[in-house]
Scaffold this motif. Sequence first.
Motif, PDB file in Angstrom:
ATOM      1  N   LEU A  77      -3.724 -16.983  -0.840  1.00  0.00           N
ATOM      2  CA  LEU A  77      -2.336 -16.573  -0.662  1.00  0.00           C
ATOM      3  C   LEU A  77      -1.425 -17.234  -1.685  1.00  0.00           C
ATOM      4  N   THR A  78      -1.693 -18.490  -1.975  1.00  0.00           N
ATOM      5  CA  THR A  78      -0.895 -19.203  -2.960  1.00  0.00           C
ATOM      6  C   THR A  78      -0.994 -18.541  -4.326  1.00  0.00           C
ATOM      7  N   HIS A  79      -2.218 -18.188  -4.730  1.00  0.00           N
ATOM      8  CA  HIS A  79      -2.411 -17.536  -6.033  1.00  0.00           C
ATOM      9  C   HIS A  79      -1.734 -16.173  -6.065  1.00  0.00           C
ATOM     10  N   MET A  80      -1.876 -15.397  -4.987  1.00  0.00           N
ATOM     11  CA  MET A  80      -1.260 -14.077  -4.951  1.00  0.00           C
ATOM     12  C   MET A  80       0.266 -14.205  -4.958  1.00  0.00           C
ATOM     13  N   ALA A  81       0.785 -15.190  -4.233  1.00  0.00           N
ATOM     14  CA  ALA A  81       2.230 -15.400  -4.205  1.00  0.00           C
ATOM     15  C   ALA A  81       2.758 -15.798  -5.580  1.00  0.00           C
ATOM     16  N   ASP A  82       1.942 -16.529  -6.362  1.00  0.00           N
ATOM     17  CA  ASP A  82       2.347 -16.878  -7.724  1.00  0.00           C
ATOM     18  C   ASP A  82       2.414 -15.634  -8.612  1.00  0.00           C
ATOM     19  N   LEU A  83       1.506 -14.690  -8.378  1.00  0.00           N
ATOM     20  CA  LEU A  83       1.445 -13.482  -9.208  1.00  0.00           C
ATOM     21  C   LEU A  83       2.629 -12.542  -8.983  1.00  0.00           C
ATOM     22  N   VAL A  84       3.331 -12.694  -7.866  1.00  0.00           N
ATOM     23  CA  VAL A  84       4.461 -11.791  -7.617  1.00  0.00           C
ATOM     24  C   VAL A  84       5.645 -12.119  -8.521  1.00  0.00           C
ATOM     25  N   ASN A  85       5.523 -13.178  -9.309  1.00  0.00           N
ATOM     26  CA  ASN A  85       6.615 -13.568 -10.204  1.00  0.00           C
ATOM     27  C   ASN A  85       6.366 -13.190 -11.663  1.00  0.00           C
ATOM     28  N   VAL A  86       5.193 -12.622 -11.968  1.00  0.00           N
ATOM     29  CA  VAL A  86       4.885 -12.351 -13.371  1.00  0.00           C
ATOM     30  C   VAL A  86       5.741 -11.206 -13.896  1.00  0.00           C
ATOM     31  N   SER A  87       5.859 -11.140 -15.209  1.00  0.00           N
ATOM     32  CA  SER A  87       6.743 -10.137 -15.817  1.00  0.00           C
ATOM     33  C   SER A  87       6.126  -8.743 -15.875  1.00  0.00           C
ATOM     34  N   ILE A  88       4.789  -8.651 -15.853  1.00  0.00           N
ATOM     35  CA  ILE A  88       4.130  -7.345 -15.901  1.00  0.00           C
ATOM     36  C   ILE A  88       4.317  -6.651 -14.556  1.00  0.00           C
ATOM     37  N   THR A  89       5.038  -5.557 -14.544  1.00  0.00           N
ATOM     38  CA  THR A  89       5.435  -4.915 -13.291  1.00  0.00           C
ATOM     39  C   THR A  89       4.247  -4.492 -12.445  1.00  0.00           C
ATOM     40  N   GLU A  90       3.208  -3.922 -13.074  1.00  0.00           N
ATOM     41  CA  GLU A  90       2.057  -3.448 -12.316  1.00  0.00           C
ATOM     42  C   GLU A  90       1.347  -4.593 -11.593  1.00  0.00           C
ATOM     43  N   VAL A  91       1.193  -5.726 -12.299  1.00  0.00           N
ATOM     44  CA  VAL A  91       0.554  -6.891 -11.675  1.00  0.00           C
ATOM     45  C   VAL A  91       1.428  -7.420 -10.543  1.00  0.00           C
ATOM     46  N   ARG A  92       2.719  -7.497 -10.792  1.00  0.00           N
ATOM     47  CA  ARG A  92       3.656  -7.978  -9.770  1.00  0.00           C
ATOM     48  C   ARG A  92       3.613  -7.081  -8.531  1.00  0.00           C
ATOM     49  N   ALA A  93       3.566  -5.768  -8.751  1.00  0.00           N
ATOM     50  CA  ALA A  93       3.534  -4.823  -7.626  1.00  0.00           C
ATOM     51  C   ALA A  93       2.230  -4.935  -6.854  1.00  0.00           C
ATOM     52  N   ALA A  94       1.109  -5.054  -7.573  1.00  0.00           N
ATOM     53  CA  ALA A  94      -0.191  -5.156  -6.912  1.00  0.00           C
ATOM     54  C   ALA A  94      -0.292  -6.435  -6.087  1.00  0.00           C
ATOM     55  N   ALA A  95       0.204  -7.539  -6.631  1.00  0.00           N
ATOM     56  CA  ALA A  95       0.157  -8.816  -5.927  1.00  0.00           C
ATOM     57  C   ALA A  95       1.068  -8.797  -4.702  1.00  0.00           C
ATOM     58  N   THR A  96       2.243  -8.212  -4.848  1.00  0.00           N
ATOM     59  CA  THR A  96       3.176  -8.114  -3.717  1.00  0.00           C
ATOM     60  C   THR A  96       2.564  -7.295  -2.591  1.00  0.00           C
ATOM     61  N   THR A  97       1.940  -6.181  -2.951  1.00  0.00           N
ATOM     62  CA  THR A  97       1.275  -5.347  -1.948  1.00  0.00           C
ATOM     63  C   THR A  97       0.178  -6.124  -1.235  1.00  0.00           C
ATOM     64  N   ALA A  98      -0.608  -6.886  -1.985  1.00  0.00           N
ATOM     65  CA  ALA A  98      -1.699  -7.666  -1.390  1.00  0.00           C
ATOM     66  C   ALA A  98      -1.166  -8.676  -0.377  1.00  0.00           C
ATOM     67  N   VAL A  99      -0.115  -9.403  -0.742  1.00  0.00           N
ATOM     68  CA  VAL A  99       0.462 -10.394   0.180  1.00  0.00           C
ATOM     69  C   VAL A  99       0.998  -9.712   1.434  1.00  0.00           C
ATOM     70  N   TYR A 100       1.684  -8.587   1.261  1.00  0.00           N
ATOM     71  CA  TYR A 100       2.232  -7.890   2.422  1.00  0.00           C
ATOM     72  C   TYR A 100       1.131  -7.381   3.343  1.00  0.00           C
ATOM     73  N   GLN A 101       0.028  -6.876   2.783  1.00  0.00           N
ATOM     74  CA  GLN A 101      -1.059  -6.372   3.625  1.00  0.00           C
ATOM     75  C   GLN A 101      -1.716  -7.501   4.420  1.00  0.00           C
ATOM     76  N   ILE A 102      -1.907  -8.649   3.796  1.00  0.00           N
ATOM     77  CA  ILE A 102      -2.410  -9.807   4.544  1.00  0.00           C
ATOM     78  C   ILE A 102      -1.400 -10.185   5.623  1.00  0.00           C
ATOM     79  N   GLY A 103      -0.115 -10.094   5.274  1.00  0.00           N
ATOM     80  CA  GLY A 103       0.931 -10.384   6.251  1.00  0.00           C
ATOM     81  C   GLY A 103       0.890  -9.430   7.431  1.00  0.00           C
ATOM     82  N   PHE A 104       0.630  -8.135   7.173  1.00  0.00           N
ATOM     83  CA  PHE A 104       0.525  -7.169   8.263  1.00  0.00           C
ATOM     84  C   PHE A 104      -0.623  -7.551   9.204  1.00  0.00           C
ATOM     85  N   ALA A 105      -1.744  -7.972   8.609  1.00  0.00           N
ATOM     86  CA  ALA A 105      -2.871  -8.409   9.435  1.00  0.00           C
ATOM     87  C   ALA A 105      -2.486  -9.630  10.266  1.00  0.00           C
ATOM     88  N   LEU A 106      -1.788 -10.556   9.629  1.00  0.00           N
ATOM     89  CA  LEU A 106      -1.339 -11.767  10.329  1.00  0.00           C
ATOM     90  C   LEU A 106      -0.442 -11.431  11.513  1.00  0.00           C
TER      91      LEU A 106
END
Length: 290
Positions: A77-106
Amino acid sequence: EDVNKLGEVLTETVSQMEEAPHILWTSEPPTSPSMISFRERYELAWYTLGTVAMENSLAAEDETEDLEPHGPDVDLLTHMADLVNVSITEVRAAATTAVYQIGFALVDQSAELNRKIFTAKRQIQSSARQPQKKKALQEQVESWNEQKEQWEKTLEKYVIGVFLRRYKDVCANIRVGSINALSHLCIARPDIYIQNSFLKYLGWLLNDKDARVRVAAVTALMEPLEDNADNLKAMRAGLDRFFPRLCECVVDVDTKVQEVTLELFNILQQTGHLDSWDDDDKWAELNRRA
């Protein structure tokens, strides 16, 4: 079963990535059938990963005396949360989606645990003449409460933390995803997230320049109200605060915003929320648009 499901999802996801002759992930909504399929499987993979991690942690607690709370891998989660700050929009979007999906499970597992605790407490009350059973139930409830508290802290630190960084993202689709994430949390755990401190973000995003974001904000205000009087009562102050802006959304330049806002007003009217509203000009405007 869930572990096998996760393995199947990951295998198929990787296979799609290797075989695809084009980009499967974009920061905008997917358009082609293959992109839509990949997006759904990508989201399912992260949700299933979060679910498996939490179910395994509960099973581990049941089999040992170690009551130390567990959950999704915090390093991941820490690594994925770090990726939501990168400048590449696609990477930022993919990482944000991943964190939110884990959050939905939580939050979904947290809600299920809440129901188990509620049931166990009722059993404790009815087992006054069975001291051993009562003690076992009390210990189980204590363990579940510790686990639930840990999951809620993880949600606050990572999922809400990511939301606070990305709800104003320059990419409209990331803003939409953030709104949808908060809506999911509100529906799953209204006792925690239907608070003015969270609802204010939905109200602010009613002014977003992108119609998709405005639609998402109105929808997020509406969905917790459907067939739930308790949520309406909890949201009343927040709805009243942004009522003038919602009236403006009825005559928004985008017809989809108009439609979804009228759906919200219909629910408010049916539940009596508008009974004390005596602004004739606004009523006339609302009726004309309806």
